[in-house]
Each structure stands twice: as C-alpha cells, then as structure tokens.
Design a protein around this motif. Structure first.
Motif, PDB file in Angstrom:
ATOM      1  N   TRP A   6      49.869  27.135  34.469  1.00 17.38           N
ATOM      2  CA  TRP A   6      49.286  26.257  33.946  1.00 17.38           C
ATOM      3  C   TRP A   6      49.761  25.339  34.162  1.00 17.38           C
ATOM      4  CZ3 TRP A   6      44.344  26.316  32.291  1.00 17.38           C
ATOM      5  CH2 TRP A   6      43.959  27.359  32.072  1.00 17.38           C
ATOM      6  N   LEU A   7      51.425  24.678  34.255  1.00 12.65           N
ATOM      7  CA  LEU A   7      52.674  23.629  34.488  1.00 12.65           C
ATOM      8  C   LEU A   7      51.563  23.314  35.798  1.00 12.65           C
ATOM      9  CD1 LEU A   7      55.284  23.982  32.948  1.00 12.65           C
ATOM     10  CD2 LEU A   7      53.948  23.381  31.751  1.00 12.65           C
ATOM     11  N   SER A   8      51.806  24.793  36.708  1.00 15.90           N
ATOM     12  CA  SER A   8      51.888  23.940  38.415  1.00 15.90           C
ATOM     13  C   SER A   8      50.507  23.120  38.724  1.00 15.90           C
ATOM     14  CB  SER A   8      51.576  24.995  39.339  1.00 15.90           C
ATOM     15  OG  SER A   8      50.436  25.751  39.233  1.00 15.90           O
ATOM     16  N   LYS A   9      49.253  23.242  37.395  1.00 12.06           N
ATOM     17  CA  LYS A   9      48.258  22.636  37.329  1.00 12.06           C
ATOM     18  C   LYS A   9      48.586  20.630  36.853  1.00 12.06           C
ATOM     19  CE  LYS A   9      45.219  26.435  36.812  1.00 12.06           C
ATOM     20  NZ  LYS A   9      46.412  27.196  37.669  1.00 12.06           N
ATOM     21  N   GLN A  20      49.572  19.425  23.886  1.00 14.14           N
ATOM     22  CA  GLN A  20      50.491  19.865  22.613  1.00 14.14           C
ATOM     23  C   GLN A  20      50.504  21.769  23.494  1.00 14.14           C
ATOM     24  OE1 GLN A  20      50.267  19.290  18.594  1.00 14.14           O
ATOM     25  NE2 GLN A  20      51.975  21.002  18.014  1.00 14.14           N
ATOM     26  N   GLU A  21      49.628  22.218  23.487  1.00 16.07           N
ATOM     27  CA  GLU A  21      49.318  23.578  23.863  1.00 16.07           C
ATOM     28  C   GLU A  21      50.420  24.257  24.962  1.00 16.07           C
ATOM     29  OE1 GLU A  21      48.983  27.540  24.202  1.00 16.07           O
ATOM     30  OE2 GLU A  21      48.822  26.811  22.727  1.00 16.07           O
ATOM     31  N   PHE A  22      49.943  22.733  26.006  1.00 15.64           N
ATOM     32  CA  PHE A  22      50.635  22.696  27.155  1.00 15.64           C
ATOM     33  C   PHE A  22      52.221  23.088  27.408  1.00 15.64           C
ATOM     34  CE2 PHE A  22      52.210  20.386  31.192  1.00 15.64           C
ATOM     35  CZ  PHE A  22      51.281  20.691  32.177  1.00 15.64           C
ATOM     36  N   PHE A  23      52.436  22.303  26.586  1.00 12.56           N
ATOM     37  CA  PHE A  23      54.033  22.477  26.743  1.00 12.56           C
ATOM     38  C   PHE A  23      54.680  23.416  25.767  1.00 12.56           C
ATOM     39  CE2 PHE A  23      53.612  17.850  27.243  1.00 12.56           C
ATOM     40  CZ  PHE A  23      54.537  17.913  28.400  1.00 12.56           C
ATOM     41  N   GLU A  24      53.725  23.575  24.186  1.00 13.67           N
ATOM     42  CA  GLU A  24      53.930  24.771  24.152  1.00 13.67           C
ATOM     43  C   GLU A  24      53.924  26.589  24.467  1.00 13.67           C
ATOM     44  OE1 GLU A  24      52.062  25.095  19.458  1.00 13.67           O
ATOM     45  OE2 GLU A  24      53.709  22.403  19.557  1.00 13.67           O
ATOM     46  N   ASP A  31      62.569  29.035  26.280  1.00 11.77           N
ATOM     47  CA  ASP A  31      63.383  27.959  24.891  1.00 11.77           C
ATOM     48  C   ASP A  31      64.470  27.673  24.868  1.00 11.77           C
ATOM     49  OD1 ASP A  31      63.632  26.456  23.103  1.00 11.77           O
ATOM     50  OD2 ASP A  31      62.224  27.262  22.066  1.00 11.77           O
ATOM     51  N   ASP A  32      65.175  26.906  25.341  1.00 14.79           N
ATOM     52  CA  ASP A  32      66.761  26.673  25.745  1.00 14.79           C
ATOM     53  C   ASP A  32      67.532  26.413  24.024  1.00 14.79           C
ATOM     54  OD1 ASP A  32      66.506  24.278  25.555  1.00 14.79           O
ATOM     55  OD2 ASP A  32      67.370  23.338  27.003  1.00 14.79           O
ATOM     56  N   GLU A  33      67.209  26.337  23.222  1.00 15.13           N
ATOM     57  CA  GLU A  33      67.050  26.691  21.788  1.00 15.13           C
ATOM     58  C   GLU A  33      66.898  27.475  20.823  1.00 15.13           C
ATOM     59  OE1 GLU A  33      65.713  22.349  20.356  1.00 15.13           O
ATOM     60  OE2 GLU A  33      67.162  21.195  21.339  1.00 15.13           O
ATOM     61  N   ASN A  34      66.417  28.597  21.455  1.00  9.78           N
ATOM     62  CA  ASN A  34      65.856  29.490  20.513  1.00  9.78           C
ATOM     63  C   ASN A  34      67.137  30.717  20.290  1.00  9.78           C
ATOM     64  OD1 ASN A  34      65.433  32.548  19.684  1.00  9.78           O
ATOM     65  ND2 ASN A  34      63.439  32.326  21.163  1.00  9.78           N
ATOM     66  N   ALA A  60      63.987  21.774  32.402  1.00  6.38           N
ATOM     67  CA  ALA A  60      64.868  21.240  32.739  1.00  6.38           C
ATOM     68  C   ALA A  60      64.060  19.366  32.309  1.00  6.38           C
ATOM     69  CB  ALA A  60      65.696  20.540  33.987  1.00  6.38           C
ATOM     70  N   VAL A  61      62.630  19.246  33.484  1.00  2.00           N
ATOM     71  CA  VAL A  61      61.883  18.423  34.102  1.00  2.00           C
ATOM     72  C   VAL A  61      60.953  18.505  32.342  1.00  2.00           C
ATOM     73  CG1 VAL A  61      59.847  18.061  34.382  1.00  2.00           C
ATOM     74  CG2 VAL A  61      61.602  18.808  36.166  1.00  2.00           C
ATOM     75  N   VAL A  62      60.700  19.123  31.834  1.00  2.00           N
ATOM     76  CA  VAL A  62      60.036  19.918  30.355  1.00  2.00           C
ATOM     77  C   VAL A  62      60.323  19.228  29.819  1.00  2.00           C
ATOM     78  CG1 VAL A  62      58.470  21.300  28.899  1.00  2.00           C
ATOM     79  CG2 VAL A  62      58.114  21.950  31.781  1.00  2.00           C
ATOM     80  N   ASN A  63      61.730  19.676  29.553  1.00  2.00           N
ATOM     81  CA  ASN A  63      62.623  19.002  28.076  1.00  2.00           C
ATOM     82  C   ASN A  63      62.910  17.731  28.600  1.00  2.00           C
ATOM     83  OD1 ASN A  63      63.269  21.263  26.801  1.00  2.00           O
ATOM     84  ND2 ASN A  63      65.057  21.549  27.975  1.00  2.00           N
ATOM     85  N   ALA A  64      62.724  16.943  29.003  1.00  2.00           N
ATOM     86  CA  ALA A  64      62.969  15.909  29.632  1.00  2.00           C
ATOM     87  C   ALA A  64      61.912  14.797  29.131  1.00  2.00           C
ATOM     88  CB  ALA A  64      63.277  14.856  31.137  1.00  2.00           C
ATOM     89  N   ALA A  65      60.024  15.545  29.293  1.00  2.00           N
ATOM     90  CA  ALA A  65      59.240  14.610  29.021  1.00  2.00           C
ATOM     91  C   ALA A  65      58.933  15.272  28.014  1.00  2.00           C
ATOM     92  CB  ALA A  65      57.849  15.871  30.139  1.00  2.00           C
ATOM     93  N   VAL A  66      59.176  15.521  27.142  1.00  2.00           N
ATOM     94  CA  VAL A  66      59.268  16.140  25.850  1.00  2.00           C
ATOM     95  C   VAL A  66      60.119  15.098  25.431  1.00  2.00           C
ATOM     96  CG1 VAL A  66      59.653  17.419  23.580  1.00  2.00           C
ATOM     97  CG2 VAL A  66      58.502  18.100  26.266  1.00  2.00           C
ATOM     98  N   VAL A  67      61.137  15.082  25.395  1.00  2.00           N
ATOM     99  CA  VAL A  67      61.829  13.657  24.654  1.00  2.00           C
ATOM    100  C   VAL A  67      61.586  12.622  24.400  1.00  2.00           C
ATOM    101  CG1 VAL A  67      64.097  12.558  25.261  1.00  2.00           C
ATOM    102  CG2 VAL A  67      64.380  14.887  25.391  1.00  2.00           C
TER     103      VAL A  67
END
Length: 123
Positions: A6-9, A20-24, A31-34, A60-67
């Motif tokens: 999904w992320l690759s799309k 929201q679902e895309f990231f979740e 999850d590095d915070e779990n 790392a890229v997903v976390n950077a985007a979410v920030v």
C-alpha cells in the motif's frame, strides 16, 4: 508485506483508503514506539537483517512525514512520493524471498498466491 504494498502506491493508496488509514496500517505492523514490540526488536524472526534494515528505512521516512503533517487530509505529495519509492524498494527486496504462509509456521516462504498478488500490484 501488505502494508509495504500500500505504501508503495503513494497517492493512489491515499485516494483509495484515506490518508489516516494509509499511515496507520503501516504503524499497525511497524511501530518504534510500541513498548511491547518496538521496531526493529519486534521484527518477525522470519525477516532477514537486510529486510529489517529496509523496513527500518521505510519507518524513518514515514515518521519524518508524520512529524510534518498537521492534518492527515493535507499530506504533501512530495512525502507520498518519497514514501512510495522507499516502500517499493523494501517490498521488492522482500519479494525476492517470497511470502510466508500466515496460517502456519514454515522455514521457507511458500505463499505463492500472496506473492503473485503483491507482484501484480507492484507492477
């Protein structure tokens, strides 16, 4: 591997599932915070070190985007493109070995149906 697919799309996936679902859905898997299964310690034993590193790069890229995202409904297309590229490379690496059966434990990947579906989606 579904999450990577999904992320690759990128933007196409966001249109289909919502931002929201895309990231979740990715954070449901990685999850590095779990505290129970922090990544990469929580990585499945079936993953190789290279696969764990590749998924760590996606994280790392997903976390950077979410920030940088103030509102999931206003995601910068540049982030979606970056996520798409890194996730696609990680998925390609994992597909080299194939997909494991989710219903039983096995030493070598045998789920050719899922592998074929993921390859078709990526292509």
């Amino acid at each position: 591997m579904d999450a990577l697919s999904w992320l690759s799309k990128g933007a196409e996936a966001v249109r289909r599932m919502g931002p929201q679902e895309f990231f979740e859905m990715f954070y449901d898997w990685v999850d590095d915070e779990n505290p129970s299964w922090p990544w990469p310690k929580g990585a499945p034993d079936t993953m190789t070190a290279a696969e764990v590193d590749a998924v760590t790069g996606v994280l790392a890229v997903v976390n950077a985007a979410v920030v940088e995202i103030d509102d999931y409904d206003d995601v910068d297309p540049g982030w979606l493109e970056r996520i798409s590229q890194v996730a696609g490379a990680a998925l390609d690496l994992m597909l080299l070995r194939g997909c494991f059966d989710e219903e039983r434990e096995e030493r070598e990947p045998s789920n050719r149906a899922l592998e074929a579906a993921l390859r078709d989606d990526a292509g």
